[in-house]
Scaffold this active site. Sequence first.
Site, PDB file in Angstrom:
ATOM      1  N   HIS A   1      -3.860   1.929  20.090  1.00 43.70           N
ATOM      2  CA  HIS A   1      -2.466   1.449  20.080  1.00 43.70           C
ATOM      3  C   HIS A   1      -1.674   2.147  18.979  1.00 43.70           C
ATOM      4  O   HIS A   1      -0.603   2.716  19.210  1.00 43.70           O
ATOM      5  CB  HIS A   1      -2.450  -0.064  19.848  1.00 43.70           C
ATOM      6  CG  HIS A   1      -1.066  -0.647  19.691  1.00 43.70           C
ATOM      7  ND1 HIS A   1      -0.428  -1.338  20.692  1.00 43.70           N
ATOM      8  CD2 HIS A   1      -0.205  -0.646  18.631  1.00 43.70           C
ATOM      9  CE1 HIS A   1       0.773  -1.724  20.268  1.00 43.70           C
ATOM     10  NE2 HIS A   1       0.929  -1.323  19.015  1.00 43.70           N
ATOM     11  N   GLU A   2      -2.201   2.137  17.767  1.00 49.94           N
ATOM     12  CA  GLU A   2      -1.448   2.722  16.641  1.00 49.94           C
ATOM     13  C   GLU A   2      -1.220   4.221  16.850  1.00 49.94           C
ATOM     14  O   GLU A   2      -0.168   4.757  16.529  1.00 49.94           O
ATOM     15  CB  GLU A   2      -2.191   2.475  15.330  1.00 49.94           C
ATOM     16  CG  GLU A   2      -2.300   1.008  14.946  1.00 49.94           C
ATOM     17  CD  GLU A   2      -0.964   0.263  14.996  1.00 49.94           C
ATOM     18  OE1 GLU A   2      -0.956  -0.923  15.351  1.00 49.94           O
ATOM     19  OE2 GLU A   2       0.091   0.878  14.713  1.00 49.94           O
TER      20      GLU A   2
ATOM     21  N   HIS B   1      -0.183  -0.727  11.329  1.00 51.06           N
ATOM     22  CA  HIS B   1       1.081  -0.146  11.780  1.00 51.06           C
ATOM     23  C   HIS B   1       0.957   1.369  11.685  1.00 51.06           C
ATOM     24  O   HIS B   1       0.055   1.895  11.017  1.00 51.06           O
ATOM     25  CB  HIS B   1       2.287  -0.656  11.003  1.00 51.06           C
ATOM     26  CG  HIS B   1       2.221  -0.466   9.512  1.00 51.06           C
ATOM     27  ND1 HIS B   1       2.589  -1.462   8.610  1.00 51.06           N
ATOM     28  CD2 HIS B   1       1.823   0.581   8.744  1.00 51.06           C
ATOM     29  CE1 HIS B   1       2.426  -1.018   7.385  1.00 51.06           C
ATOM     30  NE2 HIS B   1       1.970   0.210   7.433  1.00 51.06           N
TER      31      HIS B   1
ATOM     32  N   GLY C   1       5.536  14.314   6.368  1.00 56.30           N
ATOM     33  CA  GLY C   1       5.140  13.302   5.365  1.00 56.30           C
ATOM     34  C   GLY C   1       4.443  12.130   6.025  1.00 56.30           C
ATOM     35  O   GLY C   1       3.480  12.309   6.759  1.00 56.30           O
TER      36      GLY C   1
ATOM     37  N   ASP D   1       1.465   8.888  10.373  1.00 59.95           N
ATOM     38  CA  ASP D   1       0.337   8.230   9.694  1.00 59.95           C
ATOM     39  C   ASP D   1       0.075   6.832  10.253  1.00 59.95           C
ATOM     40  O   ASP D   1       0.990   6.148  10.700  1.00 59.95           O
ATOM     41  CB  ASP D   1       0.616   8.130   8.192  1.00 59.95           C
ATOM     42  CG  ASP D   1       0.625   9.518   7.541  1.00 59.95           C
ATOM     43  OD1 ASP D   1       0.864   9.595   6.323  1.00 59.95           O
ATOM     44  OD2 ASP D   1       0.400  10.516   8.284  1.00 59.95           O
TER      45      ASP D   1
ATOM     46  N   HIS E   1       6.778  -0.032  21.525  1.00 57.92           N
ATOM     47  CA  HIS E   1       6.028  -1.101  22.198  1.00 57.92           C
ATOM     48  C   HIS E   1       6.451  -1.221  23.655  1.00 57.92           C
ATOM     49  O   HIS E   1       7.550  -0.866  24.034  1.00 57.92           O
ATOM     50  CB  HIS E   1       6.247  -2.421  21.458  1.00 57.92           C
ATOM     51  CG  HIS E   1       5.390  -2.517  20.234  1.00 57.92           C
ATOM     52  ND1 HIS E   1       5.773  -3.185  19.091  1.00 57.92           N
ATOM     53  CD2 HIS E   1       4.167  -1.978  19.974  1.00 57.92           C
ATOM     54  CE1 HIS E   1       4.828  -3.077  18.187  1.00 57.92           C
ATOM     55  NE2 HIS E   1       3.832  -2.346  18.681  1.00 57.92           N
TER      56      HIS E   1
ATOM     57  N   GLY F   1      -2.476  -9.986   4.715  1.00 58.43           N
ATOM     58  CA  GLY F   1      -3.743 -10.745   4.692  1.00 58.43           C
ATOM     59  C   GLY F   1      -4.275 -10.901   6.100  1.00 58.43           C
ATOM     60  O   GLY F   1      -3.756 -10.323   7.060  1.00 58.43           O
TER      61      GLY F   1
ATOM     62  N   HIS G   1       0.830  -1.215   0.000  1.00 62.60           N
ATOM     63  CA  HIS G   1       0.000   0.000   0.000  1.00 62.60           C
ATOM     64  C   HIS G   1       0.858   1.258   0.000  1.00 62.60           C
ATOM     65  O   HIS G   1       0.521   2.279   0.588  1.00 62.60           O
ATOM     66  CB  HIS G   1      -0.979   0.010   1.182  1.00 62.60           C
ATOM     67  CG  HIS G   1      -0.299  -0.184   2.512  1.00 62.60           C
ATOM     68  ND1 HIS G   1       0.045  -1.435   2.991  1.00 62.60           N
ATOM     69  CD2 HIS G   1       0.110   0.697   3.453  1.00 62.60           C
ATOM     70  CE1 HIS G   1       0.632  -1.302   4.170  1.00 62.60           C
ATOM     71  NE2 HIS G   1       0.688  -0.024   4.476  1.00 62.60           N
TER      72      HIS G   1
ATOM     73  N   HIS H   1       1.745   5.041  18.687  1.00 58.18           N
ATOM     74  CA  HIS H   1       2.952   5.148  17.829  1.00 58.18           C
ATOM     75  C   HIS H   1       2.983   6.493  17.133  1.00 58.18           C
ATOM     76  O   HIS H   1       4.028   7.135  17.054  1.00 58.18           O
ATOM     77  CB  HIS H   1       2.954   4.043  16.771  1.00 58.18           C
ATOM     78  CG  HIS H   1       3.160   2.653  17.307  1.00 58.18           C
ATOM     79  ND1 HIS H   1       4.103   2.331  18.240  1.00 58.18           N
ATOM     80  CD2 HIS H   1       2.506   1.496  17.033  1.00 58.18           C
ATOM     81  CE1 HIS H   1       4.045   1.049  18.530  1.00 58.18           C
ATOM     82  NE2 HIS H   1       3.084   0.511  17.813  1.00 58.18           N
TER      83      HIS H   1
END
Lengths: 80, 395
Positions: B121-122, B84, B91, B95, B131, B77, B69, B125
Amino acid sequence: LPVVPEKETEDIQFAQKYLENFYDFKEEKSSLFKSKNFNLMAEKIREMQSFFGLEVTGELNSQTLDVMKQPRCGIPDVRS
Amino acid sequence: YSTFPRSPKWRREDVTYRILNYTPDMLQADVEEAIAKAFQLWSSVTPLRFTRLHSGEADIMISFASQFHGDFYSFDGPGGTLAHAYPPGNGIGGDAHFDEDENWTKFTTANGYNLFLVAAHELGHSLGLGHSNVFGALMYPIYMARDTRDYRLPQDDIDGIQSLYGPPRESPALPTKALPPQEPTEVPPTEAPTEVPPSIPPTRAEDCDPHLAFDAITTLRGEILFFKDSYVWRKSPYFADIEHDTISSFWPSLAAGFDATYEIDKKDQVIFFKGDQYWAVNGYNIQPGFPKPIQNLGFPRSVRKIDAAVHDQNTKKTYFFVGHKYWSFNENTQSMEGGYPRKIAADFHGIDQTVDAALHKNGHFYFFHGSKQYEVDVKTKKLIRTMKSNSWFDC
């Protein structure tokens, strides 16, 4: 080197990919260092076992594989 | 807890986010709610404030995608990697990407991943956390389904995020101006002990809060902008719903908390007032040479700030409201008119209070005071009707 059964080969490949993704494991491409590879992989398995509070053996046992197969975040647990 | 190498973090407290696309697994509203709730988890324990943008570049761009992506970390999958996100930065920094091959849900059932939990959670980050190896921490790498109804951030995550941004400001931002005494209003019952009030941007529900009051209001190129603290509500003929932005997303160098603002449409200019200074702005650009002291307009030294301002495009006069008085400024001669200040109530019958904000639209003046607004005929200066300040939000 001992002949590794099919299933174990799959597990080792899976574990290798996991350690590359999340523990900064880099496989030595040239077969000359294959043995070094295994030591390096055992070291990364120890690092992962320690992170998750598993028994630190450096071996790809079933508990370790189970944790590796849990759904998770794609960000590495450790990074250089 | 852990942070990324060199502990990257956002350098300002106002962080923007934008939802680029949606998963077909959930209603859009449920996706938006899950994301907003995930942001609120982090804003409730830090000084950070999150504003959702509907267009343009936001700090944190949120999207759903599968397999390759566009970054170096393709998804795999169903199962395995769920999502993530990138540490703060330009930039792609900040994201968050969610694997569309997973089944996303707002529930915590076995056959799907709870979007709120994974997003929380994401976004950890996206704000700079790595983590955690503490089992049960939100930043633990492995997904753990748990009750999300009154989900509270585990201490390890609080310690982690506060190591980057510190604790929240002690109390919710007080109104930027001392609102005149309002009639006592019953405090709406709160079912749970009040936690640190959310500092994420106003939501649709807050648009319709009957107590909503504004600092300043202006037209701008056919739109109407309502300012309060560091936020701006944007009502536009170009899109249906009310947009919520931060002032800094339009004018990063302007401090929030305006006292007054008005548009001179012939010059395509908006004037902002804060304290004893004012700025002239064209679109996004602040004109050179600003800010200037308000005394340049002809105010006496005793006036340290103004409450509201409104420009009448027909007469080219601008009215400035200070306490119970007002001035008339001639934009053609760029000078205050003689005979001012005058009492507001003497000329605008029915406007007995001070004016917090003022707007000229549809041939009427709208004077705002707390949660009320007064529609006044521009020519006769007579009061036509009284409404709620947020009647413009189609509640």
